[in-house]
Design a protein around this motif. Structure first.
Motif, PDB file in Angstrom:
ATOM      1  N   ASP A  65       0.846  -1.190   0.000  1.00 44.66           N
ATOM      2  CA  ASP A  65       0.000   0.000   0.000  1.00 44.66           C
ATOM      3  C   ASP A  65       0.881   1.239   0.000  1.00 44.66           C
ATOM      4  O   ASP A  65       2.114   1.153   0.096  1.00 44.66           O
ATOM      5  CB  ASP A  65      -0.923  -0.001   1.224  1.00 44.66           C
ATOM      6  CG  ASP A  65      -2.272   0.675   0.960  1.00 44.66           C
ATOM      7  OD1 ASP A  65      -2.337   1.523   0.045  1.00 44.66           O
ATOM      8  OD2 ASP A  65      -3.246   0.352   1.655  1.00 44.66           O
ATOM      9  N   GLY A  66       0.232   2.385  -0.101  1.00 43.47           N
ATOM     10  CA  GLY A  66       0.878   3.672   0.061  1.00 43.47           C
ATOM     11  C   GLY A  66       0.087   4.475   1.079  1.00 43.47           C
ATOM     12  O   GLY A  66      -0.651   3.899   1.879  1.00 43.47           O
ATOM     13  N   VAL A  67       0.221   5.792   1.050  1.00 43.26           N
ATOM     14  CA  VAL A  67      -0.531   6.624   1.997  1.00 43.26           C
ATOM     15  C   VAL A  67      -1.441   7.604   1.260  1.00 43.26           C
ATOM     16  O   VAL A  67      -2.039   8.490   1.871  1.00 43.26           O
ATOM     17  CB  VAL A  67       0.409   7.380   2.957  1.00 43.26           C
ATOM     18  CG1 VAL A  67       1.128   6.395   3.849  1.00 43.26           C
ATOM     19  CG2 VAL A  67       1.413   8.249   2.206  1.00 43.26           C
ATOM     20  N   GLY A  68      -1.548   7.449  -0.057  1.00 41.32           N
ATOM     21  CA  GLY A  68      -2.454   8.285  -0.823  1.00 41.32           C
ATOM     22  C   GLY A  68      -2.090   9.760  -0.765  1.00 41.32           C
ATOM     23  O   GLY A  68      -0.947  10.133  -0.515  1.00 41.32           O
ATOM     24  N   THR A  69      -3.092  10.607  -0.986  1.00 40.48           N
ATOM     25  CA  THR A  69      -2.829  12.042  -1.048  1.00 40.48           C
ATOM     26  C   THR A  69      -2.698  12.688   0.331  1.00 40.48           C
ATOM     27  O   THR A  69      -2.501  13.901   0.415  1.00 40.48           O
ATOM     28  CB  THR A  69      -3.929  12.758  -1.865  1.00 40.48           C
ATOM     29  OG1 THR A  69      -5.209  12.458  -1.316  1.00 40.48           O
ATOM     30  CG2 THR A  69      -3.885  12.319  -3.320  1.00 40.48           C
ATOM     31  N   LYS A  70      -2.764  11.888   1.385  1.00 41.89           N
ATOM     32  CA  LYS A  70      -2.381  12.402   2.708  1.00 41.89           C
ATOM     33  C   LYS A  70      -0.938  12.895   2.658  1.00 41.89           C
ATOM     34  O   LYS A  70      -0.554  13.824   3.382  1.00 41.89           O
ATOM     35  CB  LYS A  70      -2.531  11.310   3.766  1.00 41.89           C
ATOM     36  CG  LYS A  70      -2.238  11.779   5.191  1.00 41.89           C
ATOM     37  CD  LYS A  70      -2.516  10.684   6.204  1.00 41.89           C
ATOM     38  CE  LYS A  70      -2.374  11.181   7.637  1.00 41.89           C
ATOM     39  NZ  LYS A  70      -2.740  10.149   8.640  1.00 41.89           N
ATOM     40  N   SER A 186     -10.781   4.510  15.495  1.00 51.26           N
ATOM     41  CA  SER A 186      -9.693   5.025  14.672  1.00 51.26           C
ATOM     42  C   SER A 186      -9.092   6.256  15.354  1.00 51.26           C
ATOM     43  O   SER A 186      -9.625   6.762  16.344  1.00 51.26           O
ATOM     44  CB  SER A 186     -10.217   5.409  13.288  1.00 51.26           C
ATOM     45  OG  SER A 186     -11.084   6.533  13.377  1.00 51.26           O
ATOM     46  N   SER A 187      -7.990   6.743  14.801  1.00 54.35           N
ATOM     47  CA  SER A 187      -7.369   7.967  15.312  1.00 54.35           C
ATOM     48  C   SER A 187      -7.751   9.175  14.468  1.00 54.35           C
ATOM     49  O   SER A 187      -7.229  10.268  14.670  1.00 54.35           O
ATOM     50  CB  SER A 187      -5.844   7.814  15.316  1.00 54.35           C
ATOM     51  OG  SER A 187      -5.364   7.480  14.025  1.00 54.35           O
ATOM     52  N   GLY A 188      -8.661   8.967  13.514  1.00 53.52           N
ATOM     53  CA  GLY A 188      -9.046  10.024  12.593  1.00 53.52           C
ATOM     54  C   GLY A 188      -9.257   9.416  11.217  1.00 53.52           C
ATOM     55  O   GLY A 188      -9.586   8.236  11.097  1.00 53.52           O
ATOM     56  N   PRO A 189      -9.040  10.176  10.148  1.00 55.90           N
ATOM     57  CA  PRO A 189      -9.255   9.626   8.806  1.00 55.90           C
ATOM     58  C   PRO A 189      -8.259   8.543   8.403  1.00 55.90           C
ATOM     59  O   PRO A 189      -8.424   7.915   7.353  1.00 55.90           O
ATOM     60  CB  PRO A 189      -9.101  10.859   7.896  1.00 55.90           C
ATOM     61  CG  PRO A 189      -9.387  12.025   8.777  1.00 55.90           C
ATOM     62  CD  PRO A 189      -8.853  11.636  10.111  1.00 55.90           C
ATOM     63  N   HIS A 190      -7.232   8.322   9.234  1.00 59.40           N
ATOM     64  CA  HIS A 190      -6.173   7.362   8.903  1.00 59.40           C
ATOM     65  C   HIS A 190      -5.524   7.777   7.582  1.00 59.40           C
ATOM     66  O   HIS A 190      -4.985   8.865   7.493  1.00 59.40           O
ATOM     67  CB  HIS A 190      -6.707   5.935   8.909  1.00 59.40           C
ATOM     68  CG  HIS A 190      -6.881   5.404  10.314  1.00 59.40           C
ATOM     69  ND1 HIS A 190      -7.302   4.118  10.597  1.00 59.40           N
ATOM     70  CD2 HIS A 190      -6.668   5.986  11.524  1.00 59.40           C
ATOM     71  CE1 HIS A 190      -7.342   3.924  11.912  1.00 59.40           C
ATOM     72  NE2 HIS A 190      -6.970   5.059  12.490  1.00 59.40           N
ATOM     73  N   SER A 191      -5.578   6.971   6.538  1.00 56.79           N
ATOM     74  CA  SER A 191      -4.929   7.361   5.272  1.00 56.79           C
ATOM     75  C   SER A 191      -5.899   7.246   4.105  1.00 56.79           C
ATOM     76  O   SER A 191      -5.492   6.894   2.992  1.00 56.79           O
ATOM     77  CB  SER A 191      -3.690   6.489   5.031  1.00 56.79           C
ATOM     78  OG  SER A 191      -2.712   6.710   6.019  1.00 56.79           O
ATOM     79  N   ASN A 192      -7.155   7.553   4.363  1.00 60.41           N
ATOM     80  CA  ASN A 192      -8.178   7.393   3.330  1.00 60.41           C
ATOM     81  C   ASN A 192      -9.072   8.618   3.214  1.00 60.41           C
ATOM     82  O   ASN A 192      -9.340   9.280   4.218  1.00 60.41           O
ATOM     83  CB  ASN A 192      -9.040   6.160   3.628  1.00 60.41           C
ATOM     84  CG  ASN A 192      -8.215   4.899   3.687  1.00 60.41           C
ATOM     85  OD1 ASN A 192      -7.973   4.369   4.762  1.00 60.41           O
ATOM     86  ND2 ASN A 192      -7.764   4.428   2.541  1.00 60.41           N
ATOM     87  N   GLY A 193      -9.501   8.901   2.005  1.00 56.44           N
ATOM     88  CA  GLY A 193     -10.425  10.002   1.775  1.00 56.44           C
ATOM     89  C   GLY A 193      -9.768  11.361   1.645  1.00 56.44           C
ATOM     90  O   GLY A 193     -10.462  12.391   1.622  1.00 56.44           O
ATOM     91  N   TYR A 194      -8.440  11.392   1.486  1.00 58.45           N
ATOM     92  CA  TYR A 194      -7.751  12.686   1.512  1.00 58.45           C
ATOM     93  C   TYR A 194      -7.929  13.505   0.242  1.00 58.45           C
ATOM     94  O   TYR A 194      -7.743  14.726   0.260  1.00 58.45           O
ATOM     95  CB  TYR A 194      -6.273  12.498   1.868  1.00 58.45           C
ATOM     96  CG  TYR A 194      -6.092  12.381   3.365  1.00 58.45           C
ATOM     97  CD1 TYR A 194      -5.755  13.492   4.131  1.00 58.45           C
ATOM     98  CD2 TYR A 194      -6.333  11.186   4.023  1.00 58.45           C
ATOM     99  CE1 TYR A 194      -5.635  13.409   5.503  1.00 58.45           C
ATOM    100  CE2 TYR A 194      -6.226  11.082   5.401  1.00 58.45           C
ATOM    101  CZ  TYR A 194      -5.869  12.202   6.143  1.00 58.45           C
ATOM    102  OH  TYR A 194      -5.774  12.119   7.506  1.00 58.45           O
ATOM    103  N   SER A 195      -8.309  12.883  -0.852  1.00 58.65           N
ATOM    104  CA  SER A 195      -8.623  13.682  -2.039  1.00 58.65           C
ATOM    105  C   SER A 195      -9.872  14.524  -1.776  1.00 58.65           C
ATOM    106  O   SER A 195      -9.941  15.702  -2.150  1.00 58.65           O
ATOM    107  CB  SER A 195      -8.823  12.773  -3.253  1.00 58.65           C
ATOM    108  OG  SER A 195      -7.606  12.136  -3.588  1.00 58.65           O
ATOM    109  N   LEU A 196     -10.866  13.921  -1.103  1.00 53.04           N
ATOM    110  CA  LEU A 196     -12.050  14.677  -0.714  1.00 53.04           C
ATOM    111  C   LEU A 196     -11.708  15.694   0.366  1.00 53.04           C
ATOM    112  O   LEU A 196     -12.177  16.845   0.335  1.00 53.04           O
ATOM    113  CB  LEU A 196     -13.152  13.728  -0.234  1.00 53.04           C
ATOM    114  CG  LEU A 196     -14.444  14.381   0.295  1.00 53.04           C
ATOM    115  CD1 LEU A 196     -15.056  15.319  -0.748  1.00 53.04           C
ATOM    116  CD2 LEU A 196     -15.446  13.309   0.710  1.00 53.04           C
TER     117      LEU A 196
END
Length: 345
Positions: A65-70, A186-196
């Motif tokens: 995996d990666g961490v996306g746009t975070k 969770s601790s927050g959004p984690h590593s998902n949804g950061y494009s939004l």
């Protein structure tokens, strides 16, 4: 006519000496993650690991995996020490769902021009994530590629390998109607949804240091993904786990059904936990529908464990003993109309 100067790799933008210096600087970080099975160290052509004994039919489980746009937010905030934790978390939490124990991790760090201070900060986060997960940072790759990335940018990916006894692989096949759905915070959004998230930031015009319930927005958005390995390992000893689900992109709606048999669905009561303030803020600022929030974000649940109904309290107590906030978010019910998750609204 002047004779052109001879070209070198360095004049083309690749500093081999800086790369060698970075390897020397991260060797102690890798050593700090060593566990039984590690053979050799950083710097070879491949990482070596001897599989542990005690397994009759050992099965290796892998995830990448990666961490996306975070990562873009981390770059904008010039905060690089936690993004490596996110990287490890996204990989080890995935293989944890199969019942596996993480053994080792490999990272890939790519940039246009190597900045050793930034790279070392990133790898220090990777090492911290490995320590939290109990796996070894066995090796990796640092790639300097001039022209591939904008100045100051880098990319990050990782790969984890774990092991599980074949008979102990979690498939969800043992799930039964009436089983408890245990949500683990969770601790927050984690590593998902950061494009939004980034679109919401643009629309709201919010400054990074806007306070949400007394905490800076940037801190909440860059909070590292929780690593559930040790808490789940202890939970295996406390109760029978029938299924696990890592709640990543797609939220509960898409991830939880992947761990359930075709005949069962999860009946979720959103009133059993409070959606964290960061999600409330994102929903309000972006005018995001509740349905969309549930399909994009974890909305406060980073991992789900399915356990027998009469084990629910023992499960919650075990998770609390290992630092995780957990609650009964619902029950398994017969599936209808193809819905894998039904919310009690």
């Amino acid at each position: 006519m002047d004779t052109p100067k001879p070209l070198t790799y360095r004049s083309a933008g690749v500093n081999i000496d800086a790369g060698n210096t970075l390897v020397d600087r991260i060797k102690p970080l890798a050593r700090s993650t060593h566990r039984p099975g590690v053979l050799g160290g950083i710097g070879g052509f491949g990482g070596l690991f001897a599989l542990p004994g005690g397994y009759r039919e050992p099965v290796l489980v892998s995830g990448t995996d990666g961490v996306g746009t975070k990562l873009l937010l981390a770059l904008e905030a010039n905060r690089h020490d936690h993004i490596g934790i996110d990287l490890v978390a996204m990989c080890v939490n995935d293989i944890l769902v199969s019942g596996a124990e993480p053994l080792w991790f490999l990272d890939y760090y790519a940039c246009g021009q190597l900045d050793n201070a930034v790279a070392e900060a990133v790898i220090s986060g990777v090492a911290e994530g490995c320590r939290q997960a109990g796996c070894a940072l066995l090796g990796g790759e640092t790639a300097e590629m001039p022209g591939m990335y904008p100045a100051g940018h880098y990319d990050l990916a990782g790969f984890a390998v774990g092991i599980v006894e074949k008979s102990a692989i979690l498939t969800g096949a043992d799930c039964e109607e009436g089983d408890a759905v245990i949500g683990i915070a969770s601790s927050g959004p984690h590593s998902n949804g950061y494009s939004l998230i980034r679109e919401i930031l643009v629309r709201s015009g919010a400054h990074a240091h806007v306070q949400i319930n007394g905490e800076p927005l940037v801190d909440l958005l860059l909070q590292p993904t929780r690593i559930y390995v040790k808490a789940i390992q202890a939970l295996h000893q406390a109760v029978t786990i029938r299924a696990l689900s890592h709640i990543t992109g797609g939220g509960l709606v898409e991830n939880l059904p992947r761990s359930l048999p075709a005949a069962l669905a999860a009946h979720i009561d959103p009133k059993t936990w409070q959606m964290p303030p960061i999600f409330q803020w994102l929903q309000e600022q972006g005018q995001v529908s509740t349905e969309e929030m549930r399909r994009v974000f974890n909305i406060g649940i980073g991992m789900v464990a399915i356990v027998p109904w009469n084990s629910r309290q023992t499960a919650i107590e075990s998770l609390a003993e290992h630092g995780e906030q957990a609650f009964v978010a619902g029950q398994l019910v017969p599936r209808r109309d193809g819905e894998g998750v039904r919310f009690l609204d």
